[in-house]
Scaffold this active site. Structure first.
Site, PDB file in Angstrom:
ATOM      1  N   LYS A 115     -13.382  10.046 -39.834  1.00 45.10           N
ATOM      2  CA  LYS A 115     -13.207  10.041 -38.380  1.00 45.10           C
ATOM      3  C   LYS A 115     -11.801   9.632 -37.973  1.00 45.10           C
ATOM      4  O   LYS A 115     -11.273  10.128 -36.983  1.00 45.10           O
ATOM      5  CB  LYS A 115     -14.228   9.109 -37.718  1.00 45.10           C
ATOM      6  CG  LYS A 115     -15.625   9.709 -37.666  1.00 45.10           C
ATOM      7  CD  LYS A 115     -16.469   9.008 -36.609  1.00 45.10           C
ATOM      8  CE  LYS A 115     -17.836   9.658 -36.504  1.00 45.10           C
ATOM      9  NZ  LYS A 115     -18.748   8.892 -35.653  1.00 45.10           N
ATOM     10  N   LYS A 199     -21.611  20.711 -42.004  1.00 47.25           N
ATOM     11  CA  LYS A 199     -22.735  20.254 -41.206  1.00 47.25           C
ATOM     12  C   LYS A 199     -22.650  20.826 -39.783  1.00 47.25           C
ATOM     13  O   LYS A 199     -21.553  20.952 -39.237  1.00 47.25           O
ATOM     14  CB  LYS A 199     -22.639  18.716 -41.140  1.00 47.25           C
ATOM     15  CG  LYS A 199     -23.946  18.037 -40.852  1.00 47.25           C
ATOM     16  CD  LYS A 199     -23.758  16.534 -40.863  1.00 47.25           C
ATOM     17  CE  LYS A 199     -24.626  15.923 -39.801  1.00 47.25           C
ATOM     18  NZ  LYS A 199     -24.491  14.502 -39.627  1.00 47.25           N
ATOM     19  N   LYS A 202     -21.443  18.868 -33.134  1.00 46.33           N
ATOM     20  CA  LYS A 202     -21.039  19.122 -31.750  1.00 46.33           C
ATOM     21  C   LYS A 202     -19.527  19.194 -31.616  1.00 46.33           C
ATOM     22  O   LYS A 202     -19.017  19.650 -30.604  1.00 46.33           O
ATOM     23  CB  LYS A 202     -21.631  18.082 -30.810  1.00 46.33           C
ATOM     24  CG  LYS A 202     -21.360  16.653 -31.165  1.00 46.33           C
ATOM     25  CD  LYS A 202     -22.200  15.732 -30.284  1.00 46.33           C
ATOM     26  CE  LYS A 202     -22.562  14.451 -30.989  1.00 46.33           C
ATOM     27  NZ  LYS A 202     -23.719  13.784 -30.450  1.00 46.33           N
TER      28      LYS A 202
END
Ligand code: TRP
Length: 339
Positions: A115, A199, A202
């Protein structure tokens, strides 16, 4: 009958755009756990702000997760649905855990590395200590079981390490239970419709990579039509299917929604091109998603009801959380204001 010694806690971040990966990989299974476990389902807004959020959107997304929980079948008379920031002991216990976790443990967390990306210096310190807050979510309710996807396994391991270290450091053997992951072999990780090795997310820049819970029937049809398959026809065995990542993923989605075993689906569609299969898949998705998205829509227009759920959830969660945090403060040696 519920076994009161089995407590489940899980959380979903209110960062918008819940998709069928969130549904099949998590929320759908929360629903079936309600009969067996005492369940706490949390909207983790404190986790969401580890990256910048627009306040208006954060509010709306929080309502949307609550609405999605309800629309998917989580029953507020059986389970506690609540918003993390409403129960202040999550932040309080997280602070204590900041003082338990070792820097070395956090440095190993792969999600932080993913991240934070290349610009680690610019990541929030909250993003770095995020797993401590997640451990607080879980241990505050003395949860014994946590349903986790692949991406959260490492954080649950860390939670177990924190619980053990706390119990050991403060000589309070088994004060915190060591929570077990619930990893259901029948639950597949749902991948992107464009790349079966990524994966479903969003944050993927292409809307065609995912199906949102609020997509219209038309959108779903278009997305499945465009979804990547393979140059061959449907193989006749699972081994060959599993090498075709995108086909495998579509079969998992089909199986997840319909409840039909993957092998049975392979048997039915083997040797065919993918158009027939895609038509049926579209129908199955629409049939299952439509009642949910309709209900989400209805609930989003009834904020008074959602507020009522959030408020009674906060009350029920606080009742349990307050007991734990008091015990923790006592164990640590904090002098409490008892007046
Ligand atoms: N970190 C989880 C995610 O991003 C969300 C989460 C927060 C969570 N607290 C939790 C999941 C506690 C399980 C248990 O998906």
């Amino acid at each position: 009958m519920k076994n009161i010694n089995k407590i489940v806690l899980s959380g979903v971040q209110p960062t918008g755009g819940l998709h069928i990966g969130n549904y099949l990989g998590a929320i759908k299974n929360f629903v079936s756990m309600q009969t067996e476990y005492d369940c706490f389902f949390c909207v983790v807004d404190l986790h969401a702000i580890t990256v910048k959020q627009d306040p208006k959107l954060l509010k709306n997304n929080t309502y949307e997760v609550v609405a999605t929980y309800l629309a998917s079948g989580i029953d507020p008379t059986k389970s506690v649905i609540f918003n993390q920031s409403n129960v202040s002991s999550h932040s309080e216990l997280a602070w204590i855990f900041n003082c338990i976790t070792r820097m070395g443990w956090l440095n190993r967390m792969t999600q932080f590395k993913d991240k934070a990306g290349k610009d680690k210096e610019n990541a929030s310190s909250g993003l770095f200590i995020y797993p401590n807050l997640m451990a607080a979510d879980i241990l505050l309710y003395k949860a014994t079981h946590v349903p986790v996807g692949d991406d959260q396994k490492q954080h649950l391991e860390l939670t177990r390490d924190i619980a053990q270290k706390f119990n050991r450091d403060y000589e309070c053997d088994s004060f915190f239970p060591i929570p077990e992951p619930i990893i259901d072999k029948n639950i597949s990780r749902i991948m992107s419709l464009k790349n079966g090795e990524l994966k479903m997310s969003k944050s993927d820049s292409s809307d065609y990579s995912r199906i949102s819970l609020t997509d219209s029937a038309d959108q779903i049809e278009k997305k499945i039509k465009k979804a990547k398959t393979a140059d061959t026809s449907m193989p006749d065995n699972n081994e060959d299917v599993s090498k075709l990542f995108e086909v495998n993923n579509l079969l998992n989605i089909f199986s997840g929604f319909s409840g039909i075993d993957k092998l049975e689906l392979i048997e039915k569609y083997k040797g065919q091109n993918f158009s027939n299969f895609k038509n049926s898949l579209t129908e199955v998705i629409i049939e299952h998603i439509k009642p949910i998205s309709k209900e989400i829509d209805k609930l989003m227009n009834d904020k008074a009801y959602l507020n009522q759920i959030i408020s009674s959830g906060a009350e029920k969660a606080s009742e349990k959380a307050n007991v734990t945090i008091k015990e923790v403060y006592d164990i640590i040696g904090f002098v409490r204001n008892e007046t």
